[in-house]
Design a protein around this motif. Structure first.
Motif, PDB file in Angstrom:
ATOM      1  N   LEU A 171     -66.931 -18.356  -2.303  1.00 41.66           N
ATOM      2  CA  LEU A 171     -66.279 -18.976  -1.157  1.00 41.66           C
ATOM      3  C   LEU A 171     -66.988 -20.292  -0.894  1.00 41.66           C
ATOM      4  O   LEU A 171     -67.784 -20.744  -1.718  1.00 41.66           O
ATOM      5  CB  LEU A 171     -66.318 -18.058   0.068  1.00 41.66           C
ATOM      6  CG  LEU A 171     -67.662 -17.405   0.388  1.00 41.66           C
ATOM      7  CD1 LEU A 171     -68.050 -17.602   1.828  1.00 41.66           C
ATOM      8  CD2 LEU A 171     -67.565 -15.898   0.077  1.00 41.66           C
ATOM      9  N   SER A 221     -58.614 -12.015  -3.616  1.00 40.02           N
ATOM     10  CA  SER A 221     -58.168 -13.402  -3.795  1.00 40.02           C
ATOM     11  C   SER A 221     -56.696 -13.557  -3.450  1.00 40.02           C
ATOM     12  O   SER A 221     -56.278 -14.601  -2.938  1.00 40.02           O
ATOM     13  CB  SER A 221     -58.416 -13.856  -5.238  1.00 40.02           C
ATOM     14  OG  SER A 221     -59.791 -13.823  -5.555  1.00 40.02           O
ATOM     15  N   ALA A 273     -59.213 -18.383   0.252  1.00 38.16           N
ATOM     16  CA  ALA A 273     -60.585 -18.910   0.211  1.00 38.16           C
ATOM     17  C   ALA A 273     -61.432 -18.287  -0.886  1.00 38.16           C
ATOM     18  O   ALA A 273     -62.454 -18.860  -1.281  1.00 38.16           O
ATOM     19  CB  ALA A 273     -61.265 -18.691   1.570  1.00 38.16           C
ATOM     20  N   TYR A 274     -61.052 -17.111  -1.400  1.00 40.66           N
ATOM     21  CA  TYR A 274     -61.885 -16.414  -2.381  1.00 40.66           C
ATOM     22  C   TYR A 274     -61.588 -16.855  -3.814  1.00 40.66           C
ATOM     23  O   TYR A 274     -60.458 -17.217  -4.162  1.00 40.66           O
ATOM     24  CB  TYR A 274     -61.655 -14.902  -2.295  1.00 40.66           C
ATOM     25  CG  TYR A 274     -62.213 -14.254  -1.051  1.00 40.66           C
ATOM     26  CD1 TYR A 274     -63.481 -14.569  -0.587  1.00 40.66           C
ATOM     27  CD2 TYR A 274     -61.472 -13.314  -0.350  1.00 40.66           C
ATOM     28  CE1 TYR A 274     -63.995 -13.968   0.550  1.00 40.66           C
ATOM     29  CE2 TYR A 274     -61.974 -12.703   0.792  1.00 40.66           C
ATOM     30  CZ  TYR A 274     -63.240 -13.041   1.241  1.00 40.66           C
ATOM     31  OH  TYR A 274     -63.755 -12.451   2.359  1.00 40.66           O
ATOM     32  N   GLU A 301     -60.378 -18.685   7.515  1.00 36.92           N
ATOM     33  CA  GLU A 301     -59.000 -18.336   7.167  1.00 36.92           C
ATOM     34  C   GLU A 301     -58.536 -17.087   7.912  1.00 36.92           C
ATOM     35  O   GLU A 301     -57.437 -17.052   8.489  1.00 36.92           O
ATOM     36  CB  GLU A 301     -58.891 -18.107   5.662  1.00 36.92           C
ATOM     37  CG  GLU A 301     -57.492 -17.703   5.201  1.00 36.92           C
ATOM     38  CD  GLU A 301     -57.433 -17.447   3.702  1.00 36.92           C
ATOM     39  OE1 GLU A 301     -56.335 -17.111   3.215  1.00 36.92           O
ATOM     40  OE2 GLU A 301     -58.466 -17.569   3.017  1.00 36.92           O
ATOM     41  N   THR A 302     -59.395 -16.063   7.938  1.00 36.92           N
ATOM     42  CA  THR A 302     -59.012 -14.797   8.558  1.00 36.92           C
ATOM     43  C   THR A 302     -58.878 -14.926  10.069  1.00 36.92           C
ATOM     44  O   THR A 302     -57.902 -14.459  10.668  1.00 36.92           O
ATOM     45  CB  THR A 302     -60.038 -13.707   8.217  1.00 36.92           C
ATOM     46  OG1 THR A 302     -60.066 -13.519   6.807  1.00 36.92           O
ATOM     47  CG2 THR A 302     -59.683 -12.394   8.892  1.00 36.92           C
ATOM     48  N   ASP A 315     -63.801 -18.071   4.195  1.00 37.67           N
ATOM     49  CA  ASP A 315     -62.974 -16.871   4.341  1.00 37.67           C
ATOM     50  C   ASP A 315     -62.907 -16.413   5.788  1.00 37.67           C
ATOM     51  O   ASP A 315     -61.871 -15.918   6.251  1.00 37.67           O
ATOM     52  CB  ASP A 315     -63.492 -15.751   3.435  1.00 37.67           C
ATOM     53  CG  ASP A 315     -64.932 -15.378   3.719  1.00 37.67           C
ATOM     54  OD1 ASP A 315     -65.696 -16.239   4.211  1.00 37.67           O
ATOM     55  OD2 ASP A 315     -65.317 -14.226   3.440  1.00 37.67           O
ATOM     56  N   GLN A 341     -56.617 -13.561   0.361  1.00 39.03           N
ATOM     57  CA  GLN A 341     -57.210 -14.731   1.003  1.00 39.03           C
ATOM     58  C   GLN A 341     -57.394 -15.860   0.002  1.00 39.03           C
ATOM     59  O   GLN A 341     -58.047 -15.694  -1.034  1.00 39.03           O
ATOM     60  CB  GLN A 341     -58.568 -14.382   1.636  1.00 39.03           C
ATOM     61  CG  GLN A 341     -58.434 -13.492   2.855  1.00 39.03           C
ATOM     62  CD  GLN A 341     -59.700 -13.488   3.693  1.00 39.03           C
ATOM     63  OE1 GLN A 341     -60.280 -12.446   3.911  1.00 39.03           O
ATOM     64  NE2 GLN A 341     -60.112 -14.636   4.164  1.00 39.03           N
ATOM     65  N   ASN A 361     -67.962 -10.025   5.272  1.00 40.30           N
ATOM     66  CA  ASN A 361     -67.684  -9.764   3.860  1.00 40.30           C
ATOM     67  C   ASN A 361     -67.840  -8.295   3.509  1.00 40.30           C
ATOM     68  O   ASN A 361     -67.046  -7.740   2.741  1.00 40.30           O
ATOM     69  CB  ASN A 361     -68.595 -10.605   2.976  1.00 40.30           C
ATOM     70  CG  ASN A 361     -68.278 -12.079   3.020  1.00 40.30           C
ATOM     71  OD1 ASN A 361     -69.161 -12.920   3.088  1.00 40.30           O
ATOM     72  ND2 ASN A 361     -66.989 -12.431   3.003  1.00 40.30           N
TER      73      ASN A 361
END
Length: 505
Positions: A433, A405, A410-411, A271-272, A268, A408, A332
């Motif tokens: 993740l 989710s 990834a979640y 990705e961010t 995550d 993102q 997170n």
């Protein structure tokens, strides 16, 4: 003749002491039954039958601080699978839980099959159980292990004045010295020394033309894997240095700025930060490229029973520890708070501390909740749950997980089953993740392909010392990835399709 008689008596005495030590504690049948009960009650009923069991010696232990003494009993055993089961599955209880329950060492379990074991397979286990006779009868300790002593050996004096010897002594100081109280002179000295040593290590690595693998905090799971993988790679003629870091966010910046060739980060976070996070002035890191997902991870929100905290909403007005500034745990905590509509001003105290410090603060009553993102099970949280019976894990509400989710890729929702942690009587649902291996887009295709090949070749060997390596599989290496694959990774997966198909069966 007198000397010979004395020698004979001494040898006899030593043999008697040895035999006495080896026979201390409960007998073999009681030990076997205790272990079988643990497997059925704390892992999975009816999964294992102890096929063979043998005592392998014993040794006394004593914890002066807690006033506990007893005996460690070592054993060799064979566990027969009574049904098919995968100890490397991304869901359910896995090898990490089994290792903790059986008191085995990291190298103490063999017979594991990466694609899952079948009924009739045998696991060979070398482990230990700890017993105390404080009440006059032998009683197994709660988690089968002796309490850890707080005693820490002090560093020796300096060996000399040469720079190399001074550096050696500084390393010894950092390794042996317990963490100092925050905001003290000692804490400042240790922090600056640690950062200086890390910078020197990176310089040395570049001078030796070693690939730099950015992992995580010392004593953390990322760092442990990074060290084992770097050692394996170096032994197989791919020189690699494992670099300490604060965590995922710092690792992204290192790769982006050519300070590391490869890094391990949360999916995550990748990705961010690849897209950018303007609210926190994180500009897009467009040079990042992904290589492989390695194993599943989860957000753990931990509180104490009786704290009055049962849901995320109950955290309002509480003191929380969220992880160090460069860590994925802190990332997170911020993401969850944002989506939940919680502002930092609603928390009287926010502690940006590492895993060990956060757990210590929770136990000392200095914080009310801690955020820790780690693989399941987390060794640090296993140890915490073993010594306390009031540990509770918060679930994240389904609507919140769905919102995260959607934001993102990834979640995903992850349910952590009962008994994953000692004393855990209820499952909890949280954010799932993956641990993601990344590199820079300018890294050569050949280097990326070589590292991925080394990753697959090493997984069975590394799993003997680091169970999470057993999760690495061709069937899951491309799961949860939202950052573009490096061209070298694309070639690798195309050229090794037969291996990846084999893993997926």
């Amino acid at each position: 003749q007198n000397n010979r008689l004395f020698t004979f008596k001494l040898v006899f005495l030593l043999l008697w002491l040895l035999l006495t030590a080896c026979s201390r504690g409960p007998d073999k049948d009681i030990l076997r039954q205790e272990l079988q009960t643990r497997l059925d009650n704390e892992f999975s009923a009816g999964l294992f039958n102890i096929h063979k069991f043998k005592r392998a010696g014993s040794a006394p232990f004593r914890n002066l601080e807690q006033g506990i003494s007893g005996v460690l009993i070592y054993y060799d055993a064979e566990f027969e699978f009574l049904r098919d089961y995968s100890l490397t599955s991304w869901k359910g209880l896995n090898l990490g839980s089994l290792t903790h329950i059986t008191g085995s060492t990291k190298e103490g379990i063999s017979g594991l099959k990466p694609n899952g074991n079948q009924q009739g397979d045998i696991l060979k286990v070398y482990g230990r159980l700890a017993y105390s006779d404080e009440t006059g009868q032998w009683q197994v300790l709660a988690d089968g292990k002796p309490p850890l002593s707080a005693e820490v050996p002090k560093p020796q004096t300096l060996e000399g004045q040469s720079p190399t010897k001074v550096l050696k002594d500084i390393r010894a100081l950092l390794h042996r010295e317990p963490e100092a109280q925050p905001e003290t002179r000692d804490a400042t000295i240790l922090k600056e020394l640690s950062e200086s040593v890390q910078r020197l290590d990176l310089i040395f690595a570049r001078q030796l033309d070693e690939l730099i693998f950015a992992s995580g905090q010392e004593l953390g799971t990322y760092h442990e894997f990074g060290q084992l993988f770097s050692d394996y790679s170096t032994e197989h003629k791919l020189a690699m240095h494992n670099a300490v870091s604060e965590g995922s966010i710092e690792n992204v910046h290192r790769v982006q700025n050519y300070l590391a060739d490869f890094a391990l980060i949360q999916s995550d976070v990748a990705e961010t930060l690849y897209k950018g996070w303007m609210e926190l002035q994180q500009f897009p890191n467009s040079n990042l490229r992904s290589m492989a997902s390695l194993w599943p991870e989860a957000v753990h929100i931990v509180v104490l029973q009786g704290s009055g905290i049962n849901t995320l909403k109950d955290l309002h007005g509480k003191r929380i520890a969220v992880g160090t500034p460069g860590s994925g745990s802190r990332f997170n905590a911020i993401r969850i708070a944002q989506v939940a509509g919680v502002s930092p001003v609603q928390f009287p105290e926010i502690h940006e501390t590492g895993i060990a410090e956060s757990i210590a603060a929770l136990e000392a009553g200095q914080v009310d909740a801690i955020f820790i993102t780690e693989a399941v099970p987390s060794v640090a949280l296993q140890q915490l749950s073993s010594r306390r019976d009031d540990i509770r894990f918060l679930s994240i509400e389904g609507d919140l997980i769905k919102t995260l989710s959607r934001q993102q890729f990834a979640y995903y929702p992850l349910t952590v089953p009962v008994r994953t942690y000692p004393g855990q009587s209820e499952p909890f649902t949280t954010l799932g993740l993956t641990a993601l291996l990344i590199t820079h887009k300018r890294t050569t295709d050949a280097a990326v392909e070589k590292v991925l090949e080394m990753l697959l070749d090493s997984r069975n060997e590394l799993a003997k010392k680091y169970y999470r390596a057993g999760f690495i599989s061709g069937a899951t290496m491309r799961l949860g990835i939202a950052v573009p694959l490096h061209p070298g990774a694309v070639k690798f997966y195309a050229n090794h399709k037969h291996l990846l198909d084999k893993d997926s069966k």
